[in-house]
Motif scaffolding. Structure first.
Motif, mmCIF file in Angstrom:
data_model
loop_
_atom_site.group_PDB
_atom_site.id
_atom_site.type_symbol
_atom_site.label_atom_id
_atom_site.label_comp_id
_atom_site.label_asym_id
_atom_site.label_seq_id
_atom_site.Cartn_x
_atom_site.Cartn_y
_atom_site.Cartn_z
ATOM 1 N N LEU A 172 22.665 17.056 -10.372
ATOM 2 C CA LEU A 172 24.061 17.158 -9.988
ATOM 3 C C LEU A 172 24.888 16.078 -10.685
ATOM 4 N N PRO A 173 26.134 16.348 -11.021
ATOM 5 C CA PRO A 173 26.985 15.351 -11.680
ATOM 6 C C PRO A 173 27.568 14.362 -10.665
ATOM 7 N N LEU A 174 26.774 13.391 -10.294
ATOM 8 C CA LEU A 174 27.191 12.425 -9.283
ATOM 9 C C LEU A 174 27.548 11.097 -9.943
ATOM 10 N N GLY A 175 28.577 10.430 -9.439
ATOM 11 C CA GLY A 175 28.966 9.126 -9.967
ATOM 12 C C GLY A 175 29.434 9.227 -11.409
ATOM 13 N N ARG A 176 29.064 8.239 -12.198
ATOM 14 C CA ARG A 176 29.390 8.233 -13.634
ATOM 15 C C ARG A 176 28.255 8.936 -14.358
ATOM 16 N N PHE A 177 28.321 10.232 -14.410
ATOM 17 C CA PHE A 177 27.233 11.044 -14.961
ATOM 18 C C PHE A 177 27.394 11.209 -16.474
ATOM 19 N N PRO A 178 26.295 11.316 -17.209
ATOM 20 C CA PRO A 178 26.382 11.554 -18.653
ATOM 21 C C PRO A 178 26.670 13.020 -18.947
ATOM 22 N N VAL A 179 27.170 13.279 -20.151
ATOM 23 C CA VAL A 179 27.397 14.665 -20.554
ATOM 24 C C VAL A 179 26.047 15.349 -20.726
ATOM 25 N N PRO A 180 25.981 16.672 -20.554
ATOM 26 C CA PRO A 180 24.688 17.361 -20.641
ATOM 27 C C PRO A 180 23.945 17.127 -21.950
ATOM 28 N N SER A 181 24.668 17.015 -23.084
ATOM 29 C CA SER A 181 24.003 16.857 -24.370
ATOM 30 C C SER A 181 23.283 15.526 -24.494
ATOM 31 N N ARG A 182 23.567 14.551 -23.621
ATOM 32 C CA ARG A 182 22.854 13.272 -23.643
ATOM 33 C C ARG A 182 21.598 13.283 -22.772
ATOM 34 N N LYS A 183 21.464 14.313 -21.969
ATOM 35 C CA LYS A 183 20.291 14.416 -21.112
ATOM 36 C C LYS A 183 19.299 15.446 -21.634
ATOM 37 N N VAL A 184 19.815 16.551 -22.145
ATOM 38 C CA VAL A 184 18.961 17.619 -22.654
ATOM 39 C C VAL A 184 19.530 18.085 -23.987
ATOM 40 N N GLN A 185 18.741 18.865 -24.697
ATOM 41 C CA GLN A 185 19.156 19.340 -26.008
ATOM 42 C C GLN A 185 19.999 20.608 -25.851
ATOM 43 N N VAL A 186 21.304 20.426 -25.762
ATOM 44 C CA VAL A 186 22.247 21.536 -25.656
ATOM 45 C C VAL A 186 23.410 21.283 -26.603
ATOM 46 N N ASP A 187 24.152 22.316 -26.883
ATOM 47 C CA ASP A 187 25.324 22.217 -27.743
ATOM 48 C C ASP A 187 26.334 21.252 -27.121
ATOM 49 N N VAL A 188 26.865 20.354 -27.948
ATOM 50 C CA VAL A 188 27.820 19.360 -27.428
ATOM 51 C C VAL A 188 29.072 20.028 -26.878
ATOM 52 N N ARG A 189 29.386 21.224 -27.368
ATOM 53 C CA ARG A 189 30.579 21.911 -26.874
ATOM 54 C C ARG A 189 30.415 22.342 -25.424
ATOM 55 N N LEU A 190 29.178 22.592 -25.006
ATOM 56 C CA LEU A 190 28.956 22.908 -23.598
ATOM 57 C C LEU A 190 29.317 21.721 -22.720
ATOM 58 N N GLY A 191 29.010 20.515 -23.205
ATOM 59 C CA GLY A 191 29.398 19.322 -22.461
ATOM 60 C C GLY A 191 30.903 19.210 -22.315
ATOM 61 N N GLU A 192 31.634 19.550 -23.379
ATOM 62 C CA GLU A 192 33.090 19.503 -23.307
ATOM 63 C C GLU A 192 33.624 20.509 -22.292
ATOM 64 N N ILE A 193 33.011 21.692 -22.253
ATOM 65 C CA ILE A 193 33.435 22.716 -21.292
ATOM 66 C C ILE A 193 33.189 22.241 -19.864
ATOM 67 N N VAL A 194 32.000 21.685 -19.630
ATOM 68 C CA VAL A 194 31.653 21.221 -18.285
ATOM 69 C C VAL A 194 32.585 20.092 -17.852
ATOM 70 N N LEU A 195 32.832 19.139 -18.749
ATOM 71 C CA LEU A 195 33.688 18.008 -18.389
ATOM 72 C C LEU A 195 35.108 18.448 -18.061
ATOM 73 N N ARG A 196 35.603 19.440 -18.769
ATOM 74 C CA ARG A 196 36.958 19.912 -18.453
ATOM 75 C C ARG A 196 36.969 20.599 -17.091
ATOM 76 N N ALA A 197 35.941 21.374 -16.779
ATOM 77 C CA ALA A 197 35.888 22.028 -15.468
ATOM 78 C C ALA A 197 35.768 21.001 -14.348
ATOM 79 N N LEU A 198 35.193 19.830 -14.640
ATOM 80 C CA LEU A 198 34.962 18.810 -13.619
ATOM 81 C C LEU A 198 36.057 17.748 -13.578
ATOM 82 N N GLU A 199 37.207 18.041 -14.177
ATOM 83 C CA GLU A 199 38.314 17.087 -14.114
ATOM 84 C C GLU A 199 38.727 16.866 -12.660
ATOM 85 N N LYS A 200 39.007 15.618 -12.320
ATOM 86 C CA LYS A 200 39.395 15.288 -10.944
ATOM 87 C C LYS A 200 40.720 15.926 -10.565
#
Length: 465
Positions: free
Chosen positions: A261-289
């Motif tokens: 789960l994206p708790l606290g100061r979580f890293p983007v998905p591409s820093r944890k697993v091998q995924v396209d960096v653009r997926l991280g950008e999509i997730v971060l935008r959806a998780l905007e406060k």
């Protein structure tokens, strides 16, 4: 002889003295206020047994306990008159203690029954029987997303096949003014063909108090599951709109990609697993406060994910466990744009240097190099979504800037640094450039009519002073 019975939660066999259809271990967990095998269930709610429910639902037969969640208990049954499998959802009995609940239940259930979409669980019937408010719904022969995540980590391709289907169903409901408010893996069902359906639409609102006039001493109840709730659901529950569902889907998407789960100061998905960096950008935008910074529509979220899926060669989203489709011709050509751009860049650079060193004229070499670099830029731009295409774009840009700077210095004034005694005015009869400077041809014994010197890499004809 007593027939062997099984626990409704864990499936373990138990004797005839079991209480409420639970084994001793599960019964202890219920007594301690937790739900066996279920997160977020209503505390103290023990689902009735199928035998207890059967007399109140004569239109159903073969009732079988199917599971328990935060919004009640679900039973698998068969509808006699239509001979079809259905799901009977029974809400917790404390839901009906509110005097206004019956009216709200009818109003919300009628609105939910109007939702007719392949990605939303269909409601066939609703009502009140045996002290329970209930829904008779479409039965999905499959598992929920939580069970999939517990069984194995989903691949990025599988996650990108599931999320657009959720977005499509959410957009349909949002267009009709209905917000789910509790998007989480338990409420995302996946059948055996990989089709996705959202369950419990609107039940978070139904079991809460949104939209009512509350006394000043009573705060609005928070509706949803805390780990998946948008910040405004906790801070401003009466101001929640459809963008809260987009935030919750971002949490689910992050969990599908990383297993966490994206708790606290979580890293983007591409820093944890091998995924396209653009997926991280999509997730971060959806998780905007702030809701204003998120995707404003679920359809935009869907388009972004599908774009990455197509670029990754996964084709159009299909069943999560379907085989990878063959890329179409346009996608196949796109994979060659990056290498072609790199080849043109190298050919233009090396070819230009070779032609300038071999040919007495520089213009053809420069024209060849400019043409090759222009084509390299075109193909690099067409493959700009790939790493190689972006590399060529940056490299060509840097090379052009460097070449421009060298050219500006080299060809600004080739005779500026001519030694003393050399005039900048070309002598009459001076020959072409590239003639050696100094004396006349060997053996003539005469001074040449003009001196020709190469200065700073350029040739100039200068008369003797």
């Amino acid at each position: 002889m007593d027939t062997e019975r099984f626990c409704q939660h864990c499936g373990k066999p138990f004797g005839a003295k079991a209480v409420h259809g639970l084994c001793p271990e599960c019964l202890m967990q219920v007594g301690m206020g937790s739900e066996p095998g279920v997160e977020g269930g209503p505390k103290g709610f023990v689902p009735p047994t199928p035998e207890e429910l059967a007399p109140h639902f004569p239109q159903l037969e073969d009732l079988e306990f199917h599971g328990k969640g935060g919004m009640g208990a679900v039973y698998k049954a068969r509808q006699k008159n239509l001979n079809r499998l259905v799901a009977l959802k029974v809400l917790p009995p404390n839901a009906g203690r509110d005097p206004a609940f019956a009216e709200r239940f009818t109003r919300e259930a009628q609105a939910l029954a109007q939702l007719s979409h392949p990605g939303i669980l269909t409601i066939h019937e609703f009502g009140h029987a045996g002290g329970f408010y209930y829904f008779v719904m479409e039965f999905v022969d499959g598992v929920n997303l939580r069970q999939l995540l517990r069984a194995q980590r989903l691949s990025p391709r599988e996650a990108m096949a599931i999320v657009p289907q959720i977005c499509e169903a959410l957009q349909y409901a949002h267009d009709r003014g209905i917000v789910h408010r509790d998007i989480k893996p338990e409420n995302v069902l996946v059948d055996k063909q990989g089709r996705v359906k959202i369950a419990d639409f609107g039940l978070a609102k139904l079991l809460g108090r949104e939209g009512q006039s509350l006394p000043l001493t009573q705060s609005a109840e928070v509706m949803g599951t805390p780990q998946y709730m948008a910040p405004e659901q906790l801070e401003r529950p009466l101001e929640v709109d459809h963008r809260a569902d987009i935030y919750s889907l971002g949490v689910v998407f992050y969990e599908m990609l990383t297993g966490e789960l994206p708790l606290g100061r979580f890293p983007v998905p591409s820093r944890k697993v091998q995924v396209d960096v653009r997926l991280g950008e999509i997730v971060l935008r959806a998780l905007e406060k702030e809701p204003e910074l998120r995707y404003q529509q679920a359809r935009v979220f869907k388009t972004e994910v599908e774009t990455v899926a197509q670029a990754a060669g996964s084709g159009s989203p299909a069943a999560a466990h379907a085989s990878r489709p063959r890329a179409n011709r346009s996608e196949a050509r796109t994979t060659w744009y990056g290498p072609l751009a790199l080849g043109l860049f190298l050919a233009g650079t090396l070819g230009t240097l070779a032609l300038m060193s071999l040919s007495p004229r520089e213009e053809p070499a420069l024209v060849f190099g400019a043409l090759a670099l222009c084509l390299a830029v075109v193909f690099a731009w067409m493959s700009r979504r790939e790493r190689l295409g972006r590399f060529v774009l940056f490299t060509v840009g840097g090379a052009v800037c460097l070449a421009g700077a060298i050219a500006a210095v080299s060809f600004s004034d080739p005779c500026a640094d001519a030694p003393a005694g050399i005039s900048r005015t070309p002598a009459a009869g001076a020959g072409p450039a590239r003639i050696r400077s100094g004396a006349s041809p060997a053996g003539s014994g005469k001074a040449g009519p003009a001196n020709h010197q190469r200065i700073d890499g350029g040739f100039c004809g200068c008369a003797a002073g």
